[in-house]
Design an enzyme around this catalytic site. Structure first.
Site, PDB file in Angstrom:
ATOM      1  N   ASP A   1       0.260 -14.848  10.439  1.00  0.00           N
ATOM      2  CA  ASP A   1      -1.099 -14.908  10.987  1.00  0.00           C
ATOM      3  C   ASP A   1      -1.973 -13.823  10.348  1.00  0.00           C
ATOM      4  OD1 ASP A   1      -0.081 -12.697  12.251  1.00  0.00           O
ATOM      5  OD2 ASP A   1      -0.651 -13.296  14.272  1.00  0.00           O
ATOM      6  N   SER A   2      -1.384 -13.010   9.452  1.00  0.00           N
ATOM      7  CA  SER A   2      -2.179 -12.127   8.594  1.00  0.00           C
ATOM      8  C   SER A   2      -3.172 -12.974   7.789  1.00  0.00           C
ATOM      9  CB  SER A   2      -1.277 -11.315   7.662  1.00  0.00           C
ATOM     10  OG  SER A   2      -0.335 -12.160   7.033  1.00  0.00           O
TER      11      SER A   2
ATOM     12  N   ASP B   1       4.179 -18.646  11.601  1.00  0.00           N
ATOM     13  CA  ASP B   1       3.904 -17.577  12.559  1.00  0.00           C
ATOM     14  C   ASP B   1       3.126 -18.143  13.745  1.00  0.00           C
ATOM     15  OD1 ASP B   1       4.136 -14.953  13.289  1.00  0.00           O
ATOM     16  OD2 ASP B   1       2.651 -14.178  11.877  1.00  0.00           O
TER      17      ASP B   1
ATOM     18  N   LYS C   1       8.073 -17.767  13.968  1.00  0.00           N
ATOM     19  CA  LYS C   1       8.193 -16.335  14.291  1.00  0.00           C
ATOM     20  C   LYS C   1       7.253 -16.032  15.448  1.00  0.00           C
ATOM     21  CE  LYS C   1       6.212 -12.876  11.659  1.00  0.00           C
ATOM     22  NZ  LYS C   1       5.357 -12.170  12.657  1.00  0.00           N
TER      23      LYS C   1
ATOM     24  N   GLU D   1       5.879 -12.564  18.061  1.00  0.00           N
ATOM     25  CA  GLU D   1       5.855 -11.107  18.201  1.00  0.00           C
ATOM     26  C   GLU D   1       6.258 -10.673  19.611  1.00  0.00           C
ATOM     27  OE1 GLU D   1       2.092  -9.441  17.023  1.00  0.00           O
ATOM     28  OE2 GLU D   1       2.171 -10.359  15.032  1.00  0.00           O
TER      29      GLU D   1
ATOM     30  N   GLU E   1       8.450  -3.799  12.096  1.00  0.00           N
ATOM     31  CA  GLU E   1       7.227  -3.331  11.424  1.00  0.00           C
ATOM     32  C   GLU E   1       6.851  -1.917  11.853  1.00  0.00           C
ATOM     33  OE1 GLU E   1       3.955  -6.106  11.341  1.00  0.00           O
ATOM     34  OE2 GLU E   1       2.592  -4.601  10.496  1.00  0.00           O
TER      35      GLU E   1
HETATM   36  O1  KIV Z   1       1.505 -12.049   9.756  1.00  0.00           O
HETATM   37  C1  KIV Z   1       2.213 -11.446   8.937  1.00  0.00           C
HETATM   38  O2  KIV Z   1       1.957 -11.452   7.726  1.00  0.00           O
HETATM   39  C2  KIV Z   1       3.349 -10.705   9.445  1.00  0.00           C
HETATM   40  C3  KIV Z   1       4.043  -9.801   8.500  1.00  0.00           C
HETATM   41  C4  KIV Z   1       3.291  -8.523   8.425  1.00  0.00           C
HETATM   42  C5  KIV Z   1       5.464  -9.591   8.842  1.00  0.00           C
HETATM   43  O3  KIV Z   1       3.682 -10.819  10.587  1.00  0.00           O
END
Ligand code: KIV
Length: 289
Positions: free
Chosen positions: A47-48, A86, A116, A118, A185
């Protein structure tokens, strides 16, 4: 020769075999093609995306639809790497049913191989339910950008004894929930080492030192395409933004000074045909007059 697809059991097996796991983000088809061709084990459509591609100030406003759109582009390119989708903020914190529904969408609509999410102990029951629904889950603890404001900002986590113990508990809770790996992280290296030694699933570090079972970076940081800030844990292997800027400036200058397009960029036509066309054009114009 058909490339072998990397699977969740392959990634879990690495913890035993000792080979480091490589993971990198990608958000679009051409980048995913290159990352896959380079032999990276896991491609994370993180989600970056919100910050490095869509220009948002943080990851909180990234939507399910945006994630699905980009995961689809990546999974369409990848032959070998494991593709992780994500789960964006708000897609797994309403109810377990909604979390499973959204995880299913990532698998069915955008063809992620796994998802994934968090958080540690507080999301373990959600992670467990998604795993039980047949979807492999990767955890993510330490600095969790979606909840950075509750953590006091983008800060290193686990620096006190209590905080470090809580992180170890988080990792164990995710392992018990059935997660196949955990992203660590912004965690001090000795704590990341302890976490890595205390769980049987691989840890993948970003700002968590050399002792994790693998490493992950955001590709825009690695290639120098995100200029707003560069975290301490990033190693920049190229400065692509300089290359793009210089190419675009040269193009602008060439167009303005009539250096582009050149002969080799143009399509020619038989001169007799051109002459014929000119005559027809003339007749037509006379008629119209
Ligand atoms: O969203 C992302 O790119 C991430 C990485 C920083 C692991 O969660």
């Amino acid at each position: 020769m058909e490339q072998k697809k990397i699977t969740v059991p392959d990634i879990k097996e690495r913890k035993k075999s000792g080979g480091k796991i490589t993971m990198l983000t990608a958000y679009d088809y051409p980048t995913a093609l290159l990352v896959d061709r380079a032999g990276i084990d896991i491609i994370l459509v993180g989600d970056s995306l919100g910050m490095v591609v869509l220009g948002y100030k943080d990851t909180v406003s990234v939507t399910m639809e945006e994630m699905l759109h980009h995961i689809k582009a990546v999974s369409g390119a990848v032959k070998s790497a494991l593709v992780v989708g994500d789960m964006p903020f708000g897609s797994y914190n309403v109810s377990i049913e909604e979390a499973i529904y959204n995880a299913n969408r990532m698998m069915k609509e955008s063809r992620a191989d796994c998802i994934k999410l968090e958080g540690g102990c507080q999301v373990a029951s959600v992670a467990k339910a998604i795993v039980e629904a047949g979807i492999p889950v990767q955890g993510h603890i330490g600095l969790t950008p979606q909840t950075a404001s509750s953590l006091g900002g983008f800060k290193v986590q686990g620096k006190s004894v209590e905080a470090a113990l809580a992180l170890i508990e988080d990792a164990k809770a995710l392992e018990d929930a059935g997660c196949f790996s955990i992203v660590l992280e912004a965690i001090p290296s000795p704590i990341a080492k302890m976490i890595t030694e205390s769980v049987s699933i691989p840890t993948i570090g970003i700002g968590a030192g050399i002792d994790c079972d693998g490493q992950v970076l955001v590709i825009h940081d690695l290639i120098g395409l995100f200029e707003r800030f560069t975290p301490k844990f990033v190693k920049q292997y190229a400065k692509i933004s300089d290359i793009i800027l210089s190419a675009v400036e040269q193009y602008k200058s060439d167009v303005e000074s009539l250096k582009f397009p050149e002969e080799q960029h143009c399509f020619s036509m038989n001169s007799k045909e051109v002459e014929k066309l000119r005559k027809i054009k003339k007749i037509k114009r006379k008629k119209m007059d």
